[in-house]
Scaffold this motif. Structure first.
Motif, PDB file in Angstrom:
ATOM      1  N   LEU A   1      42.957  42.554 -24.997  1.00 43.20           N
ATOM      2  CA  LEU A   1      41.740  41.754 -24.882  1.00 43.20           C
ATOM      3  C   LEU A   1      40.542  42.597 -25.263  1.00 43.20           C
ATOM      4  N   GLU A   2      39.557  41.975 -25.907  1.00 44.90           N
ATOM      5  CA  GLU A   2      38.275  42.622 -26.161  1.00 44.90           C
ATOM      6  C   GLU A   2      37.190  41.872 -25.400  1.00 44.90           C
ATOM      7  N   LEU A   3      36.484  42.560 -24.530  1.00 41.12           N
ATOM      8  CA  LEU A   3      35.418  41.976 -23.721  1.00 41.12           C
ATOM      9  C   LEU A   3      34.112  42.644 -24.128  1.00 41.12           C
ATOM     10  N   HIS A   4      33.289  41.930 -24.913  1.00 43.03           N
ATOM     11  CA  HIS A   4      32.076  42.530 -25.446  1.00 43.03           C
ATOM     12  C   HIS A   4      31.036  42.813 -24.378  1.00 43.03           C
ATOM     13  N   THR A   5      31.103  42.078 -23.270  1.00 44.80           N
ATOM     14  CA  THR A   5      30.182  42.322 -22.158  1.00 44.80           C
ATOM     15  C   THR A   5      30.800  41.735 -20.902  1.00 44.80           C
ATOM     16  N   LEU A   6      30.385  42.215 -19.738  1.00 43.52           N
ATOM     17  CA  LEU A   6      30.957  41.742 -18.485  1.00 43.52           C
ATOM     18  C   LEU A   6      30.138  40.579 -17.935  1.00 43.52           C
TER      19      LEU A   6
ATOM     20  N   LYS B   1      36.572  33.350 -18.287  1.00 46.65           N
ATOM     21  CA  LYS B   1      37.376  32.638 -19.268  1.00 46.65           C
ATOM     22  C   LYS B   1      38.429  33.522 -19.917  1.00 46.65           C
ATOM     23  N   CYS B   2      38.016  34.688 -20.439  1.00 51.19           N
ATOM     24  CA  CYS B   2      38.944  35.548 -21.182  1.00 51.19           C
ATOM     25  C   CYS B   2      39.810  36.376 -20.235  1.00 51.19           C
ATOM     26  N   PHE B   3      39.190  37.349 -19.554  1.00 48.74           N
ATOM     27  CA  PHE B   3      39.960  38.253 -18.706  1.00 48.74           C
ATOM     28  C   PHE B   3      40.577  37.517 -17.518  1.00 48.74           C
ATOM     29  N   GLY B   4      39.771  36.698 -16.838  1.00 50.93           N
ATOM     30  CA  GLY B   4      40.288  35.982 -15.671  1.00 50.93           C
ATOM     31  C   GLY B   4      41.428  35.038 -16.008  1.00 50.93           C
ATOM     32  N   GLY B   5      41.327  34.333 -17.170  1.00 52.47           N
ATOM     33  CA  GLY B   5      42.397  33.417 -17.543  1.00 52.47           C
ATOM     34  C   GLY B   5      43.725  34.115 -17.748  1.00 52.47           C
ATOM     35  N   VAL B   6      43.706  35.253 -18.462  1.00 53.01           N
ATOM     36  CA  VAL B   6      44.947  35.994 -18.715  1.00 53.01           C
ATOM     37  C   VAL B   6      45.478  36.622 -17.421  1.00 53.01           C
ATOM     38  N   LEU B   7      44.579  37.218 -16.620  1.00 54.08           N
ATOM     39  CA  LEU B   7      45.011  37.860 -15.376  1.00 54.08           C
ATOM     40  C   LEU B   7      45.643  36.855 -14.416  1.00 54.08           C
ATOM     41  N   GLU B   8      45.027  35.676 -14.275  1.00 54.93           N
ATOM     42  CA  GLU B   8      45.561  34.683 -13.351  1.00 54.93           C
ATOM     43  C   GLU B   8      46.867  34.075 -13.859  1.00 54.93           C
ATOM     44  N   TYR B   9      47.038  34.048 -15.185  1.00 56.75           N
ATOM     45  CA  TYR B   9      48.314  33.594 -15.748  1.00 56.75           C
ATOM     46  C   TYR B   9      49.450  34.523 -15.299  1.00 56.75           C
ATOM     47  N   PHE B  10      49.214  35.858 -15.364  1.00 57.95           N
ATOM     48  CA  PHE B  10      50.236  36.792 -14.937  1.00 57.95           C
ATOM     49  C   PHE B  10      50.418  36.767 -13.415  1.00 57.95           C
ATOM     50  N   MET B  11      49.333  36.470 -12.660  1.00 60.56           N
ATOM     51  CA  MET B  11      49.481  36.328 -11.211  1.00 60.56           C
ATOM     52  C   MET B  11      50.458  35.199 -10.879  1.00 60.56           C
ATOM     53  N   ILE B  12      50.292  34.059 -11.537  1.00 59.63           N
ATOM     54  CA  ILE B  12      51.163  32.905 -11.276  1.00 59.63           C
ATOM     55  C   ILE B  12      52.597  33.221 -11.664  1.00 59.63           C
ATOM     56  N   GLN B  13      52.789  33.930 -12.798  1.00 61.10           N
ATOM     57  CA  GLN B  13      54.140  34.330 -13.180  1.00 61.10           C
ATOM     58  C   GLN B  13      54.785  35.203 -12.108  1.00 61.10           C
ATOM     59  N   SER B  14      54.017  36.159 -11.587  1.00 60.82           N
ATOM     60  CA  SER B  14      54.547  37.049 -10.551  1.00 60.82           C
ATOM     61  C   SER B  14      54.911  36.278  -9.291  1.00 60.82           C
ATOM     62  N   LEU B  15      54.058  35.338  -8.894  1.00 58.29           N
ATOM     63  CA  LEU B  15      54.343  34.547  -7.691  1.00 58.29           C
ATOM     64  C   LEU B  15      55.572  33.670  -7.881  1.00 58.29           C
TER      65      LEU B  15
ATOM     66  N   ASN C   1      38.798  32.457 -28.820  1.00 55.16           N
ATOM     67  CA  ASN C   1      37.557  33.210 -28.920  1.00 55.16           C
ATOM     68  C   ASN C   1      37.781  34.724 -28.964  1.00 55.16           C
ATOM     69  N   GLY C   2      39.024  35.160 -28.970  1.00 50.25           N
ATOM     70  CA  GLY C   2      39.316  36.584 -28.989  1.00 50.25           C
ATOM     71  C   GLY C   2      39.801  37.047 -30.348  1.00 50.25           C
TER      72      GLY C   2
ATOM     73  N   ALA D   1      42.483  32.381 -33.556  1.00 51.46           N
ATOM     74  CA  ALA D   1      41.034  32.165 -33.542  1.00 51.46           C
ATOM     75  C   ALA D   1      40.526  31.721 -34.902  1.00 51.46           C
ATOM     76  N   ASN D   2      41.195  32.116 -35.990  1.00 51.01           N
ATOM     77  CA  ASN D   2      40.754  31.772 -37.338  1.00 51.01           C
ATOM     78  C   ASN D   2      41.802  30.966 -38.100  1.00 51.01           C
ATOM     79  N   SER D   3      42.688  30.293 -37.373  1.00 43.59           N
ATOM     80  CA  SER D   3      43.752  29.528 -38.017  1.00 43.59           C
ATOM     81  C   SER D   3      43.626  28.055 -37.668  1.00 43.59           C
ATOM     82  N   ILE D   4      43.944  27.210 -38.645  1.00 46.68           N
ATOM     83  CA  ILE D   4      44.001  25.774 -38.407  1.00 46.68           C
ATOM     84  C   ILE D   4      45.360  25.393 -37.835  1.00 46.68           C
TER      85      ILE D   4
END
Length: 519
Positions: free
Chosen positions: A171-176, A183-197, A446-447, A452-455
């Motif tokens: 992931l690239e996070l241009h600013t905190l 949206k970016c970091f939280g979405g991916v992190l929570e996805y892995f949280m649900i997988q772990s649970l 958006n990352g 991000a650049n594909s139809i």
């Protein structure tokens, strides 16, 4: 049930003047709506050396979250046992670095990645690599003595290569800020949280089967569904998601201008057309012959003008995700001054009518102008061929009378700007809806991903029917899922395990092994 996260590395570069900048993990814990009851304490591997900060919080309502944030890589040198234990006991590992600190990144890659790979070799852990900061444009010196200049930037390709070596998500996070954190970091992190649970829940069910007593059948204990996060019912975020889309202006494809072209107000065709037949006419979704209402046609022609050179939407096969927004001139200056309030009303679900009236009254402070603008809004929300039913209606009635919802555009090529390819079939969709309703989709579009650049975006590992049910939920906030039987059987409530235990207990009660104590 609990989730353990270990975050390693420093997101601040050595030349940053803001030494009080919050860390990535603290920013996420403080901003996420899922987190509650945050506690923190400082721990040290030895006296005088602060090794990590420990945070404890609740997530998904009743799941314990433990985070160890270690900004100093030297922990691997000074206390290998502690670092090995932290990584070995983690469910998710986050590596973070500043894109403007090349020396620290190189040290991480050369010295500590081999140690990290050794620690990860003995356990199954989800890994996220977060590159943080906006790259500075300064060109470093190229002389032999300055080849390791810390001011040179870490490129995207270097970060992606590191992610491949560790089997990690990059992931690239241009600013905190709120967007990148939630949206970016939280979405991916929570996805892995649900997988772990989910994995822990499955292991728990397997262990309970082995622990059944053979000498006597005990009455089964029915666990409440709230203990399984995947089954927990949460309040709808549908209207809030669409309103946030307006605030962050992601994927905007319409720009409204006053006649002097001074300032622009951005919006999305898909949202506007889902609410109003007038916008369907304006953006080419419907033709004049399809709109059997002269009042709507007259208002569209007198109030708006689409500038020449901005084509109407075409087939998604010829579209581009980088197309400039269509420029629309608002001819009425009074209406244009109230346009931000009107858009907030539309994006919030079009049910706060009294609040919209009050906002327009405060802004204009002229009863005649206020009444004129309100009448135009009513005409925009009007259903063709019917009387203006929004007159004298309350908020809950306006929602029922005027919202046509995004269901009209579900699985249709109209205004679509992305196509999913799944099981040999194609499914059209709209980036604005996906980004607003799904944090993982927002991070993907958006990352620094190919999507991000594909139809055309391929989808693997899921059936077409299941994917359509997922999209239907994003568009309508409801669905009739056609899910795989194995998934339903694993997560049903009451569970198959409980039903089997109940059947065994009933058979035991009615068998000869169980005798009446009175007789």
């Amino acid at each position: 049930m609990s989730v353990h996260i270990v975050a390693l590395g420093n997101e601040r570069d050595g030349f940053s003047e803001d030494s009080q900048q919050p860390s990535l993990m603290w920013s996420y814990l403080r901003r996420s709506a899922l987190i509650s009851q945050i506690n923190s304490n400082l721990s040290a591997s030895h006296v005088g050396n602060q090794a990590f900060t420990e945070y404890q919080a609740c997530v998904f309502g009743n799941v314990r979250l433990v985070v160890h944030d270690c900004p100093i890589w030297d922990i691997f040198d000074s206390d290998w046992y502690t670092s090995y234990r932290l990584i070995g006991g983690a469910d998710i590992v986050v590596f973070k670095y500043s894109v403007n600190d090349k020396t620290s990144f190189q040290e991480l890659k050369d010295s500590y990645v081999p140690m990290v790979k050794k620690a990860l070799n003995h356990c199954s852990v989800s890994v996220i690599i977060s590159a943080i900061g906006a790259r500075k444009n300064g060109v470093p010196c190229s002389c032999p003595l300055c080849t390791s200049d810390r001011r040179s930037c870490v490129t995207t390709s270097e970060g992606v290569q590191l992610a491949k070596e560790l089997g990690a998500t990059y992931l690239e996070l241009h600013t905190l800020n709120d967007f990148y954190i939630q949206k970016c970091f939280g979405g991916v992190l929570e996805y892995f949280m649900i997988q772990s649970l989910n994995e822990k829940s499955s292991e728990k069910m397997k262990k309970s089967k082995k622990m059944q007593k053979c000498y006597r059948v005990q009455p089964p204990q029915l666990e409440q569904p709230e203990k399984l996060p995947i089954l927990k019912t949460e309040a709808s975020h549908y209207n809030a998601d669409l309103h946030n889309l307006l605030c962050c202006c992601q994927c905007a494809d319409v720009a409204f201008y006053p006649e002097d072209r001074s300032t622009a107000v951005e919006a999305h065709k898909i949202i506007l057309c889902s609410v109003s037949h007038l916008f369907m006419l304006l953006f080419g979704v419907k033709s004049l012959s399809d709109t059997h209402d002269d009042s709507i046609v007259q208002l569209a022609q007198s109030l708006f003008a689409v500038e020449e050179g901005n084509p109407f939407p075409s087939s998604p096969c010829g579209a581009s995700p980088c197309v400039l927004p269509v420029r629309v001139v608002v001819k009425d200056s009074v209406f244009c001054s109230c346009l931000p309030d009107i858009l907030h009303f539309i994006y919030s679900g079009a049910f706060q009518w009294e609040r919209l009236e009050e906002d327009i009254k405060k802004k204009l402070r002229d009863p005649d102008k206020t009444e004129c603008v309100i009448e135009k809004v009513k005409c925009i929300l009007k259903t063709p061929g019917k009387l203006n039913t929004v007159k004298d209606c309350k908020s809950h009635q306006i929602k029922q009378l005027n919202i046509t919802s995004l269901r009209l555009f579900f699985n249709t090529p109209v205004l679509a700007d992305v196509i999913f390819k799944i099981q040999g079939a194609t499914v059209p969709a709209h980036r604005a809806v996906l980004v607003a309703r799904c944090e993982v989709m927002a991070a993907m579009f958006n990352g620094n991903y190919l999507e991000a650049n594909s139809i055309l975006v391929p989808v693997y590992g899921v059936s077409k029917d299941t994917f359509l049910s997922f999209l239907e939920y994003l568009y309508t906030d409801s669905c009739c899922p056609v899910e795989e039987r194995s998934f339903v059987e694993m997560h049903r409530w009451p569970s198959n395990l409980y039903l089997k235990q109940l059947a065994d207990y009933r058979n035991y009660i009615h068998s000869q092994k169980c005798h009446c104590t009175v007789m």
